[in-house]
Write a protein that holds these residues in place. Structure first.
Motif, PDB file in Angstrom:
ATOM      1  N   GLN A 163     -15.649  26.496  22.587  1.00 26.71           N
ATOM      2  CA  GLN A 163     -15.159  26.578  21.208  1.00 26.71           C
ATOM      3  C   GLN A 163     -14.157  25.471  20.910  1.00 26.71           C
ATOM      4  OE1 GLN A 163     -11.941  29.326  20.357  1.00 26.71           O
ATOM      5  NE2 GLN A 163     -13.173  30.331  18.777  1.00 26.71           N
ATOM      6  N   GLN A 171     -14.646  27.339  13.268  1.00 28.26           N
ATOM      7  CA  GLN A 171     -15.137  27.267  14.642  1.00 28.26           C
ATOM      8  C   GLN A 171     -16.353  26.353  14.764  1.00 28.26           C
ATOM      9  OE1 GLN A 171     -15.626  30.841  17.346  1.00 28.26           O
ATOM     10  NE2 GLN A 171     -17.788  30.410  16.994  1.00 28.26           N
ATOM     11  N   LYS A 543     -13.379  34.088  20.449  1.00 30.57           N
ATOM     12  CA  LYS A 543     -14.536  33.403  19.874  1.00 30.57           C
ATOM     13  C   LYS A 543     -15.286  34.347  18.941  1.00 30.57           C
ATOM     14  CE  LYS A 543     -15.340  30.518  23.989  1.00 30.57           C
ATOM     15  NZ  LYS A 543     -16.309  30.188  25.064  1.00 30.57           N
TER      16      LYS A 543
END
Length: 855
Positions: A163, A171, A543
């Motif tokens: 990420q 992201q 994430k």
């Protein structure tokens, strides 16, 4: 320009001097991931290189310079440490284990543990989050306890994803290509040194996979890889990414995991007595196990399924129906029709095994239901999650009360030695010696935490927070450099404060986990951050799934708040959450925050990891915290009550969260009366560690799986296999007899000797007259279900007691039992009859119930 492809290949390994060769042995056994001394040895081998290779000892060895090798070869202190680490590993592997002592008659058992991901170390990136880390901790605890377990998974050449965030906080996903030959893995080979290959039949072709092994202490983990030349280009990429692609890719991966994984064990000469499906991703193994059993024993599919179901275990981790893998029947038929046909089972019968309502032709095929239908041992991962799961699957067993839906609970835990900081380990060693390390789930040891002087424990917490702040500053510096934020470079010394109360929040950014609950009232949040006397700082990480834009927006909201409010000295978002970040977080934060919508958190093991490190939890009463929380070990958000209006529920929980931080957490942390020590805070640390650390450990968890599931399932499987499957055949014949005769079973009359009003201690007799048709009384159990009477005449807090046969006249039988009044209030009972057989899991395998008529 033409790309070059290799025509011939070979492997090259580092040629270390004899004195350093134990490094190879240590590197290829992942025991180093929870052994401080070996990790420290690798770090001291070359500190800079150890960091650059992402804590991968194989790469470390392969990239050591000749000069460094020469220096280490002649360093007596280093060589002495190397010998100690090798001796420690040998001693660990050769020691007598819990399982050998506890279950001496099960030494020949073999338990195969299947999972789609395993989080063992950041240098083996084949995990995405909680499920994988739990699976990795399961293997480590199984190794510690000496469980005869092997594990099976997939080897993802590009992992999950790495990420990074754009300048505005959105992201980005990066998928690096990994070199398996530079990882602590070994390719499984035949005697002629050729790689072991297995095949999985797809609709128009066979996909070939090779098998790699990662050694996790005593436990071998076998990982399947489809990136071999025999396959078409598309098939080579099946094991590229974890949870990537569409439904077609998902079903291909799950066929390789379940069908291919079981075939890999056969190719390796491993014959499991028990197969454990950790989530429904591996459920296709049930079909392959039936096929293999038929081939090995010459039995039909009905006998094979009767036997193998007795030897299968299924653990569900999903608290909502949308979380299960669902496949449309046409797709399912295209992919697995051949595998099902090999068992002789009609495909329509197979479809029924994957539906909550077997007869609903429009229902999608549910992999969790398939796993549940083919396992006699099923559990959720916390008590609350098991209760939620019973409600979700109640329709599959419509004849039984929701509490009797066959889903029990084994609450998750964490592998203490993986997550415990070195500082804390050294402190415990100093006070209690090193023997505690042999059994870190022993509650007798943790009770002694009270003996540690408050000032020493508080000094440790201060130092761990300082270590963590330094880690955060370095990480933020790297993030700013990557984003080319030159105006901010060199000022990371102002990021966070090692003296300020630090709260951590890190997990998958799914919307139900409510990562931005804290941001509901931004002005109130800022008053927490910038309080003149009791400031609070927050560290976020996590994430979002690549296709979950809602989760990505939550991340962006946090990052933009930090930027727009000038809050970087009180709040950071650490990118690329992995096991390294997780270790530093759980070891360094003062409080772990968890605020999902109840009851959508199945377990939530991240909060368990702070406990042995002296951190405290502040959480919604969901998952593990619903059974762990008690006054003095942490804080609860809300009261655990459900609210139908989601927005209103979120608002109420945000108010509770602010109030807990403002009025309880911060004042307790900053109240210093004795040598600048927050005495009440330290008391809570000790209470949390002593009560929760032993209970919520994988040592306890895996021991529970062993005693309740593995050994019992292995015993049942072996019994049904023996004597040419004689008991399996008898059980199958008995099931057929019961099904055909069950319509004749009836409860004709129920009477009792209870008075309208009874005193505590009074006894009464219940008498039941029933007709059983062609069945024997030994074929059934007549049960009284006693409890308190609630609204709508519902029985609550039910106790089950069996009645005994009093007399029999043909098919008409009288059963009776004597019961005692032990509880005040309005009490009642009802009668039911269920089948009974020592080799059949009634309710699960045979959900037949005859209830007393209620008028």
């Amino acid at each position: 320009m033409r790309s070059l492809k290799f025509a011939h290949s070979f492997e090259v390994v580092a040629d270390l001097p004899e004195a350093l060769q134990p490094l190879q042995k240590l590197a290829y056994n992942l025991h180093w991931t929870w052994d401080n001394e070996t990790r420290s040895l690798f770090r001291e081998t070359d500190r800079t290189l150890w960091a650059n290779v992402g804590h991968n000892p194989v790469q470390l060895i392969n990239r050591l310079s000749p000069e460094r090798i020469e220096r280490l070869t002649h360093d007596p202190v280093y060589l002495a440490r190397l010998r100690r680490c090798e001796e420690s590993l040998d001693s660990y592997l050769g020691a007598e284990t819990y399982f050998a002592k506890q279950f001496p008659n099960h030494q020949s058992d073999c338990y195969a543990y299947f999972c789609a991901e395993f989080g063992i170390t950041e240098s083996l990136p084949i995990y995405s989050g909680g499920l994988g880390v739990l699976a990795g901790d399961h293997l480590k605890a199984a190794s510690d306890l000496g469980i005869p377990l092997v594990a099976v998974g997939l080897l993802y050449s590009r992992g999950y994803f790495r990420q990074s965030l754009t300048h505005d906080g959105w992201q980005q996903e990066v998928y690096p290509e990994y070199d398996f030959y530079q990882m602590p893995l070994q390719l499984c080979r035949q005697d002629d040194r050729q790689p072991i290959r297995i095949g999985v039949e797809f609709p128009d072709r066979t996909v070939t996979c090779q098998v790699w092994k990662a050694q996790v202490g005593r436990i071998p983990l076998y990982l399947l890889d489809s990136n071999v030349l025999e396959n078409q280009a598309n098939d080579q990429g099946i094991t590229d990414t974890l949870y990537g692609g569409d439904d077609d890719m998902r079903i291909r991966q799950e066929m390789i995991l379940g069908i291919g994984g079981f075939r890999a064990l056969q190719a390796l000469g491993i014959k499991p007595t028990v197969c454990h499906m950790n989530e429904g991703h591996a459920a296709f193994l049930a079909i392959e196990r039936i096929r293999q059993f038929m081939a090995d024993n010459g039995s039909d599919s009905r006998i094979a399924r009767q036997v193998t179901v007795a030897g299968n275990v299924f653990t569900t981790h999903t608290p909502v129906p949308a979380g299960f893998d669902l496949f449309d029947p046409p797709m399912l038929k295209r992919y697995v029709e051949k595998a099902v046909a090999a068992t002789g089972m009609p495909f329509e019968d197979f479809l029924k095994l994957g539906r909550i309502d077997p007869d609903d032709m429009n229902e999608k095929f549910n992999m969790a239901v398939l796993a549940m239908e083919n396992a006699n041992y099923v559990n959720g991962v916390s008590k609350l999650h098991a209760s939620v799961s019973r409600g979700m699957f109640n329709a599959r067993w419509p004849q039984v009360p929701v509490d009797e839906v066959p889903v029990t609970s084994i609450t998750n835990g964490i592998h203490t030695m993986t997550w415990l900081s070195r500082r804390m380990g050294d402190l415990l060693d100093a006070h209690f010696g090193v023997d505690w390390r042999q059994d870190p789930s022993n509650p007798d040891f943790w009770k002694r935490v009270d003996e540690i002087p408050d000032n020493e424990l508080w000094e440790l917490r201060e130092n761990q927070r300082g270590d963590f702040i330094r880690f955060c500053r370095k990480r933020v510096q790297q993030q700013w450099t990557r984003r080319a934020k030159s105006r901010d470079l060199g000022v990371t010394g102002g990021v966070l404060d090692p003296r300020v109360l630090t709260i951590g929040f890190a997990r998958r950014f799914a919307t139900y986990k409510r990562a931005t609950l804290l941001f509901t009232d931004k002005e109130r949040l800022k008053s927490l951050l910038f309080h003149p006397e009791r400031p609070v700082q927050f560290v976020f990480a996590g994430k979002s799934h690549p296709r979950d834009d809602g989760g990505k927006r939550l991340i962006q909201e946090i990052v933009q708040f930090i930027e727009n409010e000038g809050a970087s000295h009180r709040m950071v978002f650490l990118e690329d959450y992995d096991m390294e970040v997780a270790r530093n977080l759980v070891q360094g934060v003062d409080v772990w925050l968890n605020n999902p919508r109840r009851p959508l958190e199945a377990s939530g093991t991240s909060g368990m990891k702070v406990v042995p490190n002296g951190g405290l939890n502040c959480s919604i009463l969901d998952g593990w915290w619903a059974e762990a929380y008690r006054p003095g070990v942490g804080w609860s958000i809300g009261d655990g009550a459900g609210v139908e209006d989601v927005a209103h529920h979120d608002w109420l929980d945000s108010l509770s969260l602010y109030q807990v931080i403002e009025q309880e957490i911060a004042p307790t942390f900053y109240h210093r009366v004795d040598g600048n020590i927050p005495v009440r805070w330290v008391e809570m640390m000790k209470r949390s560690m002593s009560l929760l650390a032993p209970e919520f450990s994988t040592g306890r968890m895996v021991a529970e799986y062993s005693s309740r599931f593995y050994t019992e399932a292995s015993r049942a499987y072996s019994k049904l296999v023996a004597d040419g499957q004689a008991k399996a055949k008898a059980a199958l014949e008995w099931r057929g007899k019961i099904r055909s005769a069950w319509p004749e079973v009836a409860i004709c009359e129920v009477s009792d000797t209870a008075s309208a009003i009874n005193s505590i201690g009074d006894s009464f007799t219940i008498r039941v007259i029933a007709t059983l048709g062609n069945l024997s009384p030994d074929d059934v159990a007549v049960q009284a279900m006693l409890g308190s009477i609630g609204g709508n005449r519902e029985l609550q807090n039910v106790e089950l007691q069996e009645l005994s046969l009093e007399s029999r006249d043909g098919g008409r039988c009288v059963f009776s039992g004597t019961f005692q009044c032990t509880t005040h209030g309005h009490r009642g009972y009802t009668i039911r009859i269920i089948p009974r057989h020592p080799d059949v899991n009634v309710i699960h395998e045979l959900p037949l119930v005859c209830w007393e008529p209620v008028v």
